[in-house]
Design an enzyme around this catalytic site. Structure first.
Site, short mmCIF file in Angstrom:
data_model
loop_
_atom_site.label_atom_id
_atom_site.label_comp_id
_atom_site.label_asym_id
_atom_site.label_seq_id
_atom_site.Cartn_x
_atom_site.Cartn_y
_atom_site.Cartn_z
N GLU A 162 0.83 -1.21 0.00
CA GLU A 162 0.00 0.00 0.00
C GLU A 162 0.86 1.26 0.00
OE1 GLU A 162 -2.92 -0.41 -0.77
OE2 GLU A 162 -3.17 -2.53 -0.23
N HIS A 165 1.70 2.10 -3.51
CA HIS A 165 0.64 2.88 -4.15
C HIS A 165 0.72 4.35 -3.74
CE1 HIS A 165 -1.32 -0.41 -6.09
NE2 HIS A 165 -1.79 -0.98 -4.99
N ASP A 257 22.50 -1.81 -2.60
CA ASP A 257 23.81 -1.42 -2.09
C ASP A 257 24.33 -0.32 -3.01
OD1 ASP A 257 26.27 -2.73 -0.29
OD2 ASP A 257 26.93 -1.70 -2.12
N ASP A 323 27.22 -26.14 -1.70
CA ASP A 323 26.66 -24.89 -2.23
C ASP A 323 27.12 -24.63 -3.66
OD1 ASP A 323 25.41 -24.01 0.30
OD2 ASP A 323 27.49 -23.95 0.98
N GLY A 339 31.92 -28.46 2.82
CA GLY A 339 31.05 -29.12 1.86
C GLY A 339 31.69 -29.25 0.49
#
Length: 513
Positions: A162, A165, A257, A323, A339
């Site tokens: 809103e 708007h 940024d 990842d 990982g």
């Protein structure tokens, strides 16, 4: 300053011929970038226009005159100010609170009133010459009257919507009253791209009626449109900033940024995800966010951390999972953390140069040689036409050495074999288990045949009786397992020389998968 009977000055906006902006720009904006706001406490006619150019007769159905009119609670007001700040963070906007009097009110006014349709959460008026311009009304019969406006829920998103708007943004979909209005294509008309949309959908087009966690900021297309109207906030995050994420919180936002030479997205959690540094693109970071249908997650997770257009984030640090990291056109430092982590390059292998360094690798796009990417803790690189494993001190090294010992040095170049081995290693097979898997693939069961195979691949000739007997005896007496013997052979210096392990450490191990 506006009064209850007239608004501040506005100006018309022109089409940009950029559909992603024109579909959201409502045609008007406030002339000044300093915009006041207030929280009406009375529905007295002293504070509202009863003229036909305003809300009409106070005996009519204008919003202020309804019996359910009430001011926002203290908590609502605090959340409203927080939502205002989200717009100020990205655009050249300065919001100033005012206490209402019969002669002065805010450009943006927010209060409760009633609508019999409980599905109507709230509504707002675009900037205009009418005294109702910028007014935001919250339905006392809707969810916002019963739910705290906390970032991440649909109530807070509705307040952001809103406010869009009230600042001059419109819905991105077709308007039956204005057939010429620009609209977004279906794949962009979604709340993941703009909070001015009504559509909750994932990237595959699966639709629901909300998200498991809603946007807490204007999204990529909203930021572009509001910056067209008012200009960008060039002071927000103008230095070297680090955006830190974890698993304790859920995120759904777009990063604006304004500058800095070394900005970083840092994920500290354990959930496998994807960090994409390209402006306009989204990442999957931390707790997944889903489209929901009546409270049930459906479809695929949606990107939940986006980067606004014209923003450069230089670095990414991933977490403890497996990842994927995607760089942009600047000089990136991409750290996979723990990982099995992959850097995804969008072009063919021949377009890049890969160099070994003391701490990892550099990856240089030959078309952009001045901005090499630094790869740290990266085990895989996925090109458009090839894949390369870089962890020659880990799984890739184990696979390469086993290929040489069990199948012969030439098979290190067999990308299918390498891919099978890496898949098994990444699935959790230990070095010895991987060795057993490899020898099982030869179909050899005789201890003598296994010893002879290993010897032949290492030294290029069959072993003599005295050379092979000790190893056969060790297997026969279970002094050593088949897998352990294969590892022993794979780790020899002669095998490393046969497969050119030092050279592989420079180029990586090519594989399919």
């Amino acid at each position: 300053m506006p009064s209850p009977f007239f608004s501040s000055n506005i100006t018309n906006t022109k089409l940009t011929h950029d559909n992603s902006i024109d579909s959201l720009a409502g045609g008007t904006r406030w002339l000044s970038s300093t915009i006041t706001y207030s929280f009406p406490a009375s529905n007295s006619s002293l504070y509202w226009s009863s003229l036909s150019s305003g809300y009409g007769s106070r005996f009519g159905d204008g919003e202020p005159w309804r019996s359910d009119f009430t001011t926002l609670t203290t908590a609502d007001q605090a959340a409203f100010v927080k939502a205002l700040q989200q717009w100020a963070n990205v655009a050249n906007l300065n919001f100033v609170p005012v206490v209402e009097t019969p002669s002065a009110v805010g450009d943006i006014r927010a209060a409760y009133t009633s609508d019999p349709d409980e599905l109507t959460l709230a509504w707002a008026y675009l900037p205009s010459t009418g005294p109702y311009a910028g007014d935001i009304w919250i339905n006392t019969n809707g969810l916002l009257n019963f739910q705290e406006w906390n970032p991440g829920n649909i109530s807070y998103e509705s307040v952001l919507h809103e406010l869009g708007h009230a600042l001059g943004l419109t819905h991105p979909f077709a308007d039956p009253d204005d057939p010429s209005k620009p609209t977004l294509p279906k794949n962009q008309d979604s709340v993941i791209h703009t909070i001015m949309s009504y559509t909750y959908a994932d990237l595959q087009g699966v639709e629901g009626n909300e998200f498991s966690f809603h946007p807490t900021t204007p999204m990529v297309l909203d930021i572009a449109a509001i910056q067209y109207l008012y200009g960008a906030n060039t002071r927000y995050h103008a230095g070297n900033d680090t955006y830190t994420y974890n698993d304790a919180n859920t995120y759904h936002e777009t990063l604006w940024d304004a500058g800095g030479a070394s900005d970083t997205i840092h994920y500290e959690g354990a959930i496998s995800g994807l960090i994409d540094l390209n402006p306009g693109d989204g990442s999957f970071i931390g707790q997944p966010v889903y489209v929901q249908l009546n409270g049930v997650n459906i479809g695929q997770p949606v990107p939940n951390v986006w980067i606004a257009n014209n923003v450069t984030i230089e670095n990414a640090i991933a977490g403890q999972g497996n990842d994927t990291l995607i760089g942009n056109g600047s000089r990136n430092t991409l750290d996979g953390g723990a990982g099995i982590d992959t850097v995804q390059a969008g072009s063919a292998r021949s377009q890049f140069t890969l160099n070994k360094t003391s701490s990892g690798y550099t990856l240089t796009d030959n078309a952009n040689p001045g901005n090499p990417d630094t790869l740290t803790n990266i085990e895989r690189v996925k090109f458009a036409d090839a894949r390369v494993a870089l962890d020659l001190d880990g799984h890739a090294g184990e696979v390469a050495k086993l290929l040489g010992a069990v199948f012969g040095a030439a098979t290190v170049a067999n990308q299918d074999y390498a891919g099978i081995g890496l898949t098994k290693a990444d699935e959790g097979l230990s070095y010895e288990q991987l060795a057993t898997f490899a020898i099982d693939a030869t179909k050899l069961t005789s201890h003598e045949d296994i010893v002879m195979l290993l010897w032949q691949n290492l030294f290029g000739s069959a072993p003599t009786l005295s050379e092979k007997s000790p190893y056969i005896n060790m297997l026969d007496t279970s002094e050593i397992s088949t897998g352990a013997l294969v590892v022993l052979a794979a780790d020899t210096g002669v095998n490393a020389e046969n497969i050119h392990l030092t050279g592989l450490a420079q180029t990586g191990l090519a594989y399919t998968g």
